[in-house]
Design a protein around this motif. Structure first.
Motif, short mmCIF file in Angstrom:
data_model
loop_
_atom_site.label_atom_id
_atom_site.label_comp_id
_atom_site.label_asym_id
_atom_site.label_seq_id
_atom_site.Cartn_x
_atom_site.Cartn_y
_atom_site.Cartn_z
N LEU A 245 38.14 36.21 31.74
CA LEU A 245 36.88 35.58 31.35
C LEU A 245 35.71 36.23 32.07
O LEU A 245 34.67 36.52 31.47
N VAL A 246 35.88 36.49 33.37
CA VAL A 246 34.81 37.11 34.15
C VAL A 246 34.50 38.51 33.63
O VAL A 246 33.33 38.87 33.40
N ILE A 247 35.53 39.31 33.43
CA ILE A 247 35.31 40.69 32.97
C ILE A 247 34.71 40.69 31.57
O ILE A 247 33.81 41.47 31.26
N GLY A 248 35.20 39.81 30.72
CA GLY A 248 34.65 39.74 29.37
C GLY A 248 33.17 39.37 29.37
O GLY A 248 32.36 39.94 28.62
N ALA A 249 32.79 38.42 30.24
CA ALA A 249 31.39 38.03 30.33
C ALA A 249 30.53 39.17 30.86
O ALA A 249 29.42 39.42 30.37
N TRP A 250 31.05 39.88 31.88
CA TRP A 250 30.30 41.03 32.41
C TRP A 250 30.12 42.08 31.33
O TRP A 250 29.02 42.64 31.17
N ARG A 251 31.16 42.39 30.57
CA ARG A 251 31.04 43.38 29.50
C ARG A 251 29.97 42.98 28.49
O ARG A 251 29.15 43.80 28.07
N GLN A 252 30.00 41.72 28.10
CA GLN A 252 29.04 41.24 27.10
C GLN A 252 27.61 41.40 27.60
O GLN A 252 26.74 41.94 26.88
N HIS A 253 27.34 41.00 28.83
CA HIS A 253 25.97 41.03 29.34
C HIS A 253 25.54 42.45 29.71
O HIS A 253 24.38 42.83 29.49
N ALA A 254 26.46 43.24 30.25
CA ALA A 254 26.11 44.63 30.58
C ALA A 254 25.79 45.41 29.31
O ALA A 254 24.81 46.17 29.28
N ARG A 255 26.57 45.22 28.26
CA ARG A 255 26.30 45.94 27.02
C ARG A 255 24.96 45.53 26.44
O ARG A 255 24.19 46.38 25.94
N LEU B 280 17.77 48.72 27.12
CA LEU B 280 17.13 49.88 27.75
C LEU B 280 17.24 51.14 26.90
O LEU B 280 16.79 52.21 27.31
N GLY B 281 17.88 51.04 25.75
CA GLY B 281 18.08 52.23 24.92
C GLY B 281 19.22 53.11 25.41
O GLY B 281 19.29 54.30 25.09
N TRP B 282 20.14 52.53 26.17
CA TRP B 282 21.30 53.26 26.71
C TRP B 282 22.57 52.91 25.94
O TRP B 282 23.64 52.73 26.53
N SER B 283 22.48 52.87 24.66
CA SER B 283 23.61 52.39 23.86
C SER B 283 24.83 53.32 23.95
O SER B 283 25.96 52.89 23.67
N ASP B 284 24.61 54.59 24.32
CA ASP B 284 25.74 55.52 24.42
C ASP B 284 26.45 55.47 25.77
O ASP B 284 27.48 56.12 25.95
N GLU B 285 25.89 54.73 26.72
CA GLU B 285 26.53 54.66 28.04
C GLU B 285 27.78 53.80 27.97
O GLU B 285 27.90 52.90 27.15
N GLN B 286 28.71 54.08 28.87
CA GLN B 286 30.03 53.48 28.81
C GLN B 286 30.24 52.44 29.91
O GLN B 286 29.69 52.55 31.01
N LEU B 287 31.08 51.45 29.63
CA LEU B 287 31.52 50.45 30.61
C LEU B 287 32.97 50.72 30.98
O LEU B 287 33.79 51.03 30.11
N ARG B 288 33.27 50.61 32.27
CA ARG B 288 34.63 50.89 32.73
C ARG B 288 35.05 49.86 33.77
O ARG B 288 34.24 49.45 34.60
N VAL B 289 36.30 49.47 33.74
CA VAL B 289 36.83 48.43 34.62
C VAL B 289 38.08 48.94 35.32
O VAL B 289 38.96 49.54 34.69
N LEU B 290 38.14 48.71 36.63
CA LEU B 290 39.34 49.04 37.40
C LEU B 290 39.76 47.77 38.14
O LEU B 290 39.05 47.28 39.03
N ARG B 291 40.89 47.20 37.76
CA ARG B 291 41.38 45.97 38.40
C ARG B 291 41.96 46.30 39.77
O ARG B 291 42.64 47.31 39.95
N THR B 292 41.71 45.45 40.75
CA THR B 292 42.28 45.58 42.08
C THR B 292 43.12 44.34 42.37
O THR B 292 43.28 43.47 41.51
N THR B 293 43.64 44.24 43.58
CA THR B 293 44.59 43.18 43.90
C THR B 293 44.02 41.80 43.65
O THR B 293 44.66 40.94 43.03
N ASP B 294 42.79 41.55 44.12
CA ASP B 294 42.20 40.22 43.95
C ASP B 294 40.81 40.28 43.34
O ASP B 294 40.01 39.36 43.49
N GLY B 295 40.50 41.38 42.66
CA GLY B 295 39.19 41.52 42.05
C GLY B 295 39.15 42.69 41.11
O GLY B 295 40.15 43.02 40.46
#
Length: 565
Positions: free
Chosen positions: A34-44, A50-65
């Motif tokens: 839920l947290v990652i999905g919300a961040w993706r939605q708002h970051a996009r 800002l006109g940065w529609s071609d920029e990419q979002l990336r996620v790397l999961r860690t042990t507790d975050g």
């Protein structure tokens, strides 16, 4: 849910080759998806605003975050960090039920910030450099085109028009990157001696100093992109040898887009827990970032005896060269059988294998840092240095002469020996179990009536790391252990907490409490050790804090002891 860190990524990094920004977060009791999905939605949404529609979002999961990254234009990285933090704030509000109008207000403020930060003239210049395949080194204040003696640098407030740039004067120099857990600094110093033997002005960025040729520019930790940029911009530099440490890779990424060769010495437990890196496998991925600067024209030098590196070797974008202390190591033999190039030992000499062809480079006994082969970790460093030097175009004769010319005094803080009143002091920067184990292989070859260990550790290591450091001493039964408290490096631990943990760890190994002493400072522990040590005794000193002062003290005592009466 907490935001742990937010930073710019100025070059190739864990997430890709593009610049951008990253935040490290902990989920707490919230649903990670839920947290990652919300961040993706708002970051996009903010990127689109800002006109940065071609920029990419990336996620790397860690042990507790997780680490949440986005790419961004190179001239707008401060704005990118604000975008990432605003997306996180909005995501947290969505999950926790807060202010739903936060994102719209943030978007308006970010558009203003972007107008202040972006530099259209810089973008034109970068595009022109890319079209001409001219290397670029960029930071928050300056941009340079070309490298070393083929470079020109400008303040970002005075960027020239592409038509006004002397393109014909700009170009590249050979660049080698050195990373790994242990052995980086020694290997870089070996490479610099090889460059000198070849008559090439080398530029070095390392843990201990910046240097160009014989000129030490500054003494401090410059194993990150800031130090690399200074070397790459020095007009005297004809070849760059850049120590590339874990911290700089995680905080900022690489300083330049392309290198000619890279070396990864080994992967061992150290600094686990920083920036979400919890396991050796994740640490290996961090070190592997250097391969993002390589292509099919480059060379990647790897330790054939490191299973984590060998597991990644097939993913290398560049041809792989291996080195190994043991020519019978399975990965090394398979590599040679497939037609690969390798560096190893044969009949007491370092050399290169190319199929059935063997080229002897230098006998181990002629390399002072190898202590007639007893310092096996430095034999491995010499093999890696020889492989990288060859990949950078330096001749075999220079490899031989450079390795033979380097003395232990040229490698301060690493396997330095002092004779004081008949006792021997072995000083080294070993600061993790792997490093201590390697040092004790050398110490075991030194005759000793009694043995004493001086050990300490910074507070940013886990309890398990502290226990492992003590456990690494197990092969050598020390008669006494002096623990230095290193309170200036407590890093969140309470007074005496690290020392107490180390004391308990040594007691579990069977040491009597009476054989363990604590000292407030490293120099205090050294003085106590020298009062204890007599003729024929050995003191193993793991030197970390105020190393220059400790070495100066030992040098003075050694000179005093050696002076005629």
């Amino acid at each position: 849910m907490r935001l742990l860190d937010s930073r710019r990524l100025t070059g190739a990094n864990r997430f890709g080759s593009e610049p951008g920004a990253v935040i490290d977060i902990s989920f707490g009791h919230s649903d990670p998806d839920l947290v990652i999905g919300a961040w993706r939605q708002h970051a996009r949404r903010l990127l689109d605003e800002l006109g940065w529609s071609d920029e990419q979002l990336r996620v790397l999961r860690t042990t507790d975050g997780a680490s949440l990254a986005l790419t961004a234009p190179a001239d707008a990285l401060y704005t990118a960090t604000e975008v990432n933090e605003a997306a996180w704030d909005a995501a947290r509000d969505l999950v926790e039920g807060g202010n739903r109008h936060l994102l719209l207000r943030a978007a308006r403020a970010l558009r203003e910030e972007l107008r202040d930060e972006e530099r259209p003239r810089l973008r034109r210049l970068l595009a022109a450099a890319e079209a001409r395949a001219v290397p670029v080194v960029l930071d928050a204040d300056e941009v340079s085109l070309g490298l070393g003696r083929h470079s020109r640098c400008w303040d970002l407030r005075d960027v020239p028009h592409p038509d006004d740039v002397p393109w014909e004067e700009l170009g590249a120099i050979p660049v080698g990157l050195v990373t790994g857990t242990n052995g980086k600094t020694t290997t870089v110093r070996m490479l610099n001696h090889i460059a000198r033997a070849a008559g090439v002005v080398g530029g070095v960025s390392s843990t201990d100093w910046l240097a160009v040729g014989e000129d030490v520019l500054e003494r401090s930790d410059f194993a990150g992109p800031g130090g690399a940029r200074r070397v790459l911009r020095d007009p005297r530099c004809e070849l760059a040898i850049l120590e590339t440490a874990r911290g700089g890779l995680l905080r900022r990424g690489l300083a330049l887009a392309r290198a000619d060769a890279a070396l990864i010495t080994n992967i061992a437990s150290d600094h686990l827990g920083d920036f979400g890196v919890q396991t050796l496998d994740e640490l290996a991925d961090v070190k592997w970032i250097v391969t993002r600067a390589l292509d099919e024209r480059g060379t990647l030098v790897l330790n054939a005896e490191d299973p984590l590196l060998m597991a990644r070797a097939p993913r290398s974008p560049a041809p792989v060269v291996l080195f190994s202390l043991d020519p019978r190591a399975p990965a090394f033999r398979e590599h040679l059988a497939a037609g690969g190039v390798g560096y190893t030992l044969r009949r007491g000499s370092l050399g290169r294998c190319e199929g059935e062809r063997w080229t002897t480079l230098v006998p181990v006994k002629r390399i002072p840092l190898c202590f007639d082969g007893a310092a096996r970790h430095n034999v491995a460093n010499a093999l890696g240095a020889a492989a990288l030097a060859s990949a950078l175009g330096l001749p075999d004769s220079a490899i031989r002469d450079g390795l033979c010319a380097m003395r232990t005094a040229d490698n301060p803080g690493r396997a330095n020996l002092y004779e004081i009143g008949g006792a021997t002091v072995l000083l080294d920067f070993a600061h993790n179990p792997h490093g201590l184990s390697s040092l004790l292989e050398l110490a075991a070859t030194l005759p000793a009536r009694r043995r004493l260990l001086i050990v300490g550790q910074a507070g940013d290591r886990s309890d398990a790391d502290l226990d492992a450091l003590a456990d690494a001493s197990r092969p050598m039964a020390f008669d006494r252990v002096l623990i230095k408290r290193m309170e200036g490096h407590a890093r969140g631990r309470g007074p005496g907490e690290v020392a107490a943990r180390l004391r308990d760890a040594f007691c579990r190994l069977g040491y009597a409490r009476a054989a363990i002493r604590e000292h407030k400072t490293e120099l205090g522990a050294v003085r106590a050790a020298l009062r204890w040590a007599g003729p024929g005794d050995l003191v193993v000193l793991l030197s970390h804090e105020r190393r220059d002062a400790t070495q100066a003290f030992l040098q003075a005592r050694a000179a005093e002891a050696g002076a005629p009466s």
